[in-house]
Design an enzyme around this catalytic site. Structure first.
Site, PDB file in Angstrom:
ATOM      1  N   THR A 163       0.741  -1.203  -0.027  1.00 41.33           N
ATOM      2  CA  THR A 163       0.006   0.112   0.018  1.00 41.33           C
ATOM      3  C   THR A 163       0.823   1.298  -0.056  1.00 41.33           C
ATOM      4  OG1 THR A 163      -0.016  -0.050   2.350  1.00 41.33           O
ATOM      5  CG2 THR A 163      -1.995  -1.072   1.315  1.00 41.33           C
ATOM      6  N   ALA A 166      -2.859   5.282   3.394  1.00 38.76           N
ATOM      7  CA  ALA A 166      -4.019   4.588   4.458  1.00 38.76           C
ATOM      8  C   ALA A 166      -5.429   4.446   3.292  1.00 38.76           C
ATOM      9  CB  ALA A 166      -4.299   5.355   5.346  1.00 38.76           C
ATOM     10  N   GLY A 188       0.192  -6.632   8.283  1.00 35.80           N
ATOM     11  CA  GLY A 188       0.074  -5.579   8.908  1.00 35.80           C
ATOM     12  C   GLY A 188      -0.321  -5.538  10.403  1.00 35.80           C
ATOM     13  N   ASP A 190      -3.690  -4.380  13.516  1.00 32.34           N
ATOM     14  CA  ASP A 190      -5.131  -4.419  13.610  1.00 32.34           C
ATOM     15  C   ASP A 190      -5.765  -3.200  12.810  1.00 32.34           C
ATOM     16  OD1 ASP A 190      -5.118  -6.389  15.519  1.00 32.34           O
ATOM     17  OD2 ASP A 190      -4.960  -5.286  17.153  1.00 32.34           O
ATOM     18  N   THR A 234      -0.164  -3.905  17.707  1.00 35.26           N
ATOM     19  CA  THR A 234      -0.766  -4.750  18.911  1.00 35.26           C
ATOM     20  C   THR A 234      -1.017  -6.177  18.475  1.00 35.26           C
ATOM     21  OG1 THR A 234      -1.929  -2.647  19.356  1.00 35.26           O
ATOM     22  CG2 THR A 234      -2.762  -4.529  20.439  1.00 35.26           C
ATOM     23  N   ASP A 537     -10.821  -0.090  17.198  1.00 30.00           N
ATOM     24  CA  ASP A 537      -9.828  -1.208  16.667  1.00 30.00           C
ATOM     25  C   ASP A 537      -8.507  -0.168  16.251  1.00 30.00           C
ATOM     26  OD1 ASP A 537     -11.469  -2.989  17.069  1.00 30.00           O
ATOM     27  OD2 ASP A 537     -11.517  -3.731  14.740  1.00 30.00           O
ATOM     28  N   GLY A 538      -8.232   0.756  17.140  1.00 33.08           N
ATOM     29  CA  GLY A 538      -7.189   1.398  16.494  1.00 33.08           C
ATOM     30  C   GLY A 538      -7.417   2.909  15.786  1.00 33.08           C
ATOM     31  N   GLU A 539      -8.557   2.990  15.403  1.00 33.12           N
ATOM     32  CA  GLU A 539      -8.967   4.076  14.714  1.00 33.12           C
ATOM     33  C   GLU A 539      -9.616   5.137  15.491  1.00 33.12           C
ATOM     34  OE1 GLU A 539     -11.791   5.804  11.035  1.00 33.12           O
ATOM     35  OE2 GLU A 539     -11.786   3.415  11.600  1.00 33.12           O
TER      36      GLU A 539
HETATM   37  C1  1PX Z   1       0.650  -1.492  34.214  1.00 37.34           C
HETATM   38  C2  1PX Z   1       0.782  -2.394  32.840  1.00 37.34           C
HETATM   39  C3  1PX Z   1      -0.640  -2.173  32.212  1.00 37.34           C
HETATM   40  C4  1PX Z   1      -0.908  -3.030  30.955  1.00 37.34           C
HETATM   41  C5  1PX Z   1      -2.097  -2.915  30.489  1.00 37.34           C
HETATM   42  C6  1PX Z   1      -2.551  -3.592  29.326  1.00 37.34           C
HETATM   43  C7  1PX Z   1      -4.029  -3.748  28.940  1.00 37.34           C
HETATM   44  C8  1PX Z   1      -3.809  -4.208  27.550  1.00 37.34           C
HETATM   45  C9  1PX Z   1      -5.102  -4.260  26.782  1.00 37.34           C
HETATM   46  C10 1PX Z   1      -4.825  -4.406  25.359  1.00 37.34           C
HETATM   47  C11 1PX Z   1      -6.144  -4.543  24.592  1.00 37.34           C
HETATM   48  C12 1PX Z   1      -5.950  -4.290  23.145  1.00 37.34           C
HETATM   49  C13 1PX Z   1      -7.030  -4.281  21.920  1.00 37.34           C
HETATM   50  C14 1PX Z   1      -6.383  -3.855  20.652  1.00 37.34           C
HETATM   51  C15 1PX Z   1      -6.479  -2.965  20.179  1.00 37.34           C
HETATM   52  C16 1PX Z   1      -6.123  -2.679  18.811  1.00 37.34           C
HETATM   53  O1  1PX Z   1      -7.118  -2.761  17.922  1.00 37.34           O
HETATM   54  C17 1PX Z   1      -5.552  -1.315  18.798  1.00 37.34           C
HETATM   55  C18 1PX Z   1      -4.775  -0.934  17.411  1.00 37.34           C
HETATM   56  O2  1PX Z   1      -3.810  -1.895  17.337  1.00 37.34           O
HETATM   57  P1  1PX Z   1      -2.641  -1.541  16.009  1.00 37.34           P
HETATM   58  O3  1PX Z   1      -1.890  -0.288  16.494  1.00 37.34           O
HETATM   59  O4  1PX Z   1      -1.712  -2.796  16.151  1.00 37.34           O
HETATM   60  O5  1PX Z   1      -3.343  -1.233  14.866  1.00 37.34           O
HETATM   61  N1  1PX Z   1      -4.672  -1.108  19.533  1.00 37.34           N
HETATM   62  C19 1PX Z   1      -4.598  -0.174  20.714  1.00 37.34           C
HETATM   63  O6  1PX Z   1      -5.702   0.580  20.773  1.00 37.34           O
HETATM   64  C20 1PX Z   1      -3.642  -0.077  21.607  1.00 37.34           C
HETATM   65  C21 1PX Z   1      -4.274  -0.310  23.006  1.00 37.34           C
HETATM   66  C22 1PX Z   1      -2.786  -0.407  23.942  1.00 37.34           C
HETATM   67  C23 1PX Z   1      -3.188   0.071  25.292  1.00 37.34           C
HETATM   68  C24 1PX Z   1      -2.020  -0.058  26.095  1.00 37.34           C
HETATM   69  C25 1PX Z   1      -1.995   0.728  27.316  1.00 37.34           C
HETATM   70  C26 1PX Z   1      -0.791   0.470  28.005  1.00 37.34           C
HETATM   71  C27 1PX Z   1      -0.949   1.141  29.414  1.00 37.34           C
HETATM   72  C28 1PX Z   1       0.059   1.203  30.257  1.00 37.34           C
HETATM   73  C29 1PX Z   1      -0.203   2.046  31.435  1.00 37.34           C
HETATM   74  C30 1PX Z   1       0.855   2.151  32.267  1.00 37.34           C
HETATM   75  C31 1PX Z   1       0.676   2.876  33.572  1.00 37.34           C
HETATM   76  C32 1PX Z   1       2.010   3.019  34.191  1.00 37.34           C
HETATM   77  C33 1PX Z   1       1.787   3.882  35.279  1.00 37.34           C
HETATM   78  C34 1PX Z   1       3.007   4.268  36.166  1.00 37.34           C
HETATM   79  N1  ADP Z   2       1.151   2.962   2.811  1.00 40.55           N
HETATM   80  C1  ADP Z   2       0.382   3.470   3.939  1.00 40.55           C
HETATM   81  N2  ADP Z   2       0.541   4.435   4.464  1.00 40.55           N
HETATM   82  C2  ADP Z   2       0.158   5.237   5.670  1.00 40.55           C
HETATM   83  N3  ADP Z   2      -0.801   4.420   6.173  1.00 40.55           N
HETATM   84  C3  ADP Z   2      -1.041   3.002   5.950  1.00 40.55           C
HETATM   85  C4  ADP Z   2      -0.495   2.662   4.869  1.00 40.55           C
HETATM   86  N4  ADP Z   2      -1.098   1.402   4.619  1.00 40.55           N
HETATM   87  C5  ADP Z   2      -2.019   1.115   5.640  1.00 40.55           C
HETATM   88  N5  ADP Z   2      -1.965   2.459   6.364  1.00 40.55           N
HETATM   89  C6  ADP Z   2      -2.848   2.777   7.835  1.00 40.55           C
HETATM   90  O1  ADP Z   2      -1.866   2.385   8.738  1.00 40.55           O
HETATM   91  C7  ADP Z   2      -2.535   2.339  10.071  1.00 40.55           C
HETATM   92  C8  ADP Z   2      -1.774   1.393  10.898  1.00 40.55           C
HETATM   93  O2  ADP Z   2      -1.584   0.352  10.247  1.00 40.55           O
HETATM   94  P1  ADP Z   2      -1.156  -1.125  11.006  1.00 40.55           P
HETATM   95  O3  ADP Z   2      -0.835  -2.129  10.104  1.00 40.55           O
HETATM   96  O4  ADP Z   2      -2.344  -1.580  11.870  1.00 40.55           O
HETATM   97  O5  ADP Z   2      -0.124  -0.885  11.910  1.00 40.55           O
HETATM   98  P2  ADP Z   2       0.091  -0.397  13.526  1.00 40.55           P
HETATM   99  O6  ADP Z   2      -0.234  -1.905  14.162  1.00 40.55           O
HETATM  100  O7  ADP Z   2       1.582  -0.307  13.670  1.00 40.55           O
HETATM  101  O8  ADP Z   2      -0.691   0.646  14.105  1.00 40.55           O
HETATM  102  C9  ADP Z   2      -3.906   1.713   9.511  1.00 40.55           C
HETATM  103  O9  ADP Z   2      -5.099   2.382   9.843  1.00 40.55           O
HETATM  104  C10 ADP Z   2      -3.958   1.819   7.937  1.00 40.55           C
HETATM  105  O10 ADP Z   2      -5.089   2.137   7.563  1.00 40.55           O
END
Ligand code: 1PX
Ligand code: ADP
Ligand code: CA
Length: 581
Positions: A163, A166, A188, A190, A234, A537-539
């Site tokens: 790609t 986005a 890639g 989520d 993630t 989901d990360g958006e």
């Molecule tokens: C103190 C340690 C705390 C650890 C807490 C872990 C909770 C994790 C729950 C994760 C749920 C993940 C659900 C998935 C979401 C994804 O769709 C979405 C998109 O992913 P992509 O970027 O790969 O495309 N990812 C996310 O929204 C990321 C959510 C992650 C949240 C991590 C939060 C970490 C918190 C750390 C707090 C630390 C407090 C420390 C205070 C001294």
């Molecule tokens: N070529 C690109 N340039 C910029 N953004 C992109 C591209 N291809 C995909 N994306 C966007 O990047 C975002 C994050 O992608 P993802 O693969 O989930 O990585 P991460 O887990 O690091 O967030 C997605 O929302 C997607 O739409």
């Protein structure tokens, strides 16, 4: 089918084996000089990746020694993976020598026929999207070095698109010709997976003439399977459906044509387009973490830990009204301490229910969800107060940061989601809640946390006096609340229907309470506000009011759920067997 059966002596190196193909299984048993059986290796033909003439290797690069009495079988081998709950899949390889050329041809023909017969859902042609910027930016390398050789070995042809922007993958799936493809592969994270699911679900509704914005309509599942090669930050969808983050394991699940149905949450917003979510739909903490993390994308996957800490220090809570329709408590509960594993019986029962109840197709197909339009409040339960976070997930959301996930007993394909309400609490309490995600400790066993298994959720922001006060000060209330000590609960009856309203109120803010939070917010947040955003989901969805409905088994992945380690011993290692690693 009888013709696939075959039995003969074969040699592996200088050892003699008795090999048997009985249709479903290919087994070879070492036979010693006294004709006694030693160890046996048994491979289901559904897990044979390829059968090649000669002595073949595919890594580090393909090499073929074309000896006329030899053939090579590639198959799935399972290994335990340290620290995760799933099993790693590796490519096993055994080179066999036959007594004659005729026998070699017969083995190759029979094995290949057997694979076709007993593993009919394997993909032949795949559309691959690589996000070159996801996670640690290794998507291209992961695909070309680890995945493409396996696809080639299995005779899968692929059309690869790296790609450039986005939403390119989503737009391609919505508009371009998809004839001839069996599935779509997402290299890639989520966010990238979310693009693919929006494209495929949107396309399926277009083709079926269904208006996806109508919350009461039964959506049409996509006919294309999705394979995920994890290369994001993630990688929760991959982890929760396979049990490990490993490109080779995921590629092998695609090759053998596994199928895992997946629930999808449709997120309707009044003034913005419909969104779908399979992993986390979160308001409050997770919304703020995502919004903050976008400013630090350059940090890669670490941006979430950094932003998580910053947002934690901001110590925010938000007022909200949450309404939900509970799922049938007889079927399962989010606190029953079960886990959704490969072959899950709760999900299988849901498949039967969904097949029986879902109308054929079409925009006219109204299910018993027609009251989702908002004209009836019968089954809805309503709660109101201040929350640290409100999360809705259709699956466990297990990921490397949280190996059991946000809701460890959630099911991948039962047609329900888990709604987690974390009421406002003191900073230490909230840290305890977060920290419990990193171990097997029950994060729901806290007085300020509730979890409900639901079919639908509505969220809105109260327009009360309290809310006006927050707007005047431009700040949310500080964390000091009565959530741990008590709350107001009111129950009213309208007709014969029970309508519950629960209220937990935060105290109004005093200047003393405001100071430390405001100071931190000035440091880490560009603006502090009485409302948060949704993390879908990360958006980021920059709205507050949403209406969500879970659609059971709307997608199919090339996966089979997390395999129970207790049921699968790892294959015995054999000197003629090699791995890709
Ligand atoms: C103190 C340690 C705390 C650890 C807490 C872990 C909770 C994790 C729950 C994760 C749920 C993940 C659900 C998935 C979401 C994804 O769709 C979405 C998109 O992913 P992509 O970027 O790969 O495309 N990812 C996310 O929204 C990321 C959510 C992650 C949240 C991590 C939060 C970490 C918190 C750390 C707090 C630390 C407090 C420390 C205070 C001294
Ligand atoms: N070529 C690109 N340039 C910029 N953004 C992109 C591209 N291809 C995909 N994306 C966007 O990047 C975002 C994050 O992608 P993802 O693969 O989930 O990585 P991460 O887990 O690091 O967030 C997605 O929302 C997607 O739409
Ligand atoms: Ca579910």
């Amino acid at each position: 089918m009888e013709t696939e059966k075959l039995e003969s002596t074969l040699w592996v190196g200088n050892k003699r084996y008795r090999a048997v193909l009985n249709g479903w299984h290919f087994k070879w048993t070492e036979v010693d000089k006294n004709n006694r059986d030693k160890n046996t290796i048994s491979v289901p033909v559904s897990e044979v990746v390829g059968v090649e003439e000669g002595r073949v290797e595919i890594l580090p690069q393909k090499s073929v020694e074309d000896t006329d009495k030899d053939f090579t079988v590639f198959y799935v081998k399972r290994c335990r993976s340290g620290g995760t709950y799933g099993l790693l899949w590796r490519l096993g390889r055994t080179q066999f020598s036959c007594p004659s050329r005729v026998l070699k041809d017969q083995w190759i023909t029979n094995l290949r026929t057997s694979v076709k017969t007993h593993s009919p859902r394997r993909p032949h042609r795949l559309l691959v999207f690589i996000n070159p910027f996801g996670g640690k930016k290794k998507g291209r390398k992961i695909y070309h070095s680890l995945v493409a050789p396996l696809f080639e070995l299995a005779g899968i042809s692929s059309h690869v698109i790296v790609t450039e922007r986005a939403n390119q993958a989503r737009d391609h799936l919505l508009k371009k010709d998809l004839i001839g493809f069996d599935g779509v592969v997402c290299v890639g994270g989520d966010g990238m997976f979310s693009e693919i699911l929006h494209g495929l679900i949107g396309r399926a509704q277009q083709e079926a003439g269904i208006c996806e914005n109508d919350p009461s309509v039964t959506l049409q599942p996509s006919s294309l399977h999705i394979g995920i090669i994890p290369a994001g930050s993630t990688d929760c969808v991959c982890y929760a459906t396979v049990g490990v983050i490993d490109p080779v394991t995921s590629a092998l699940h695609i090759v053998v044509g596994d199928s895992q149905p997946l629930d999808v949450c449709a997120v309707h917003q009044a003034s913005a387009p419909l969104r779908y979510s399979v992993s986390l739909l979160g308001y409050g903490f997770y919304g703020d973490v995502l919004a903050e993390s976008e400013k630090h994308r350059w940090m890669g996957p670490l941006r979430y830990d950094f932003s998580g800490t910053m947002v934690y220090l901001c110590n925010r809570s938000y007022a909200g009204i949450v309404q939900y329709i509970p799922a049938d408590p007889v079927l399962s509960s989010p606190r029953d301490r079960t886990r959704c594993l490969s072959g899950c019986s709760v999900c299988s029962r849901s498949t039967e229910r969904l097949i029986h109840h879902s109308p054929d197709s079409g925009s006219s197909s109204r299910s018993h969800y027609s009251h989702f339009n908002g004209d009836s409040a019968d089954e809805w339960v309503s709660v109101e107060g201040r929350f640290r976070c409100v999360s809705l997930t259709c699956m466990s959301c297990a990921c490397p940061r949280s190996p059991l996930g946000l809701s460890p007993s959630a099911h991948l394909a039962d047609g329900t989601g888990d709604l987690i309400l974390v009421w406002d609490t003191n900073p230490l309490g909230f840290l305890k809640y977060l920290y419990r995600h990193t171990s097997a400790q029950d994060q729901f066993d806290l007085p300020f946390v509730e979890v409900h298994r639901v079919k639908a959720v509505r969220f809105s922001v109260p327009s009360s006096k309290e809310e006006e006060d927050y707007e005047e000060t431009g700040e949310p209330s500080s964390a000091i609340s009565e959530a741990e000590t008590g709350y107001v609960e009111s129950a009213s009856r309208s007709g014969s229907q029970m309508h519950l309203t629960e209220k937990r109120s935060g105290r109004e803010m005093t200047d003393k309470q405001k100071t430390p939070d405001s100071f931190l917010c000035g440091l880490c947040c560009s603006k502090s506000s009485a409302v948060s955003v949704w993390n879908c989901d990360g958006e980021i969805l920059p709205i507050t009011e949403v209406f969500c409905r879970i659609h059971g088994q709307l997608l199919h992945l090339y996966a089979r759920g997390i395999e129970d380690q207790a049921l699968h011993g790892c294959s015995v290692e054999n000197e003629a067997t090699s791995y890709i690693n």
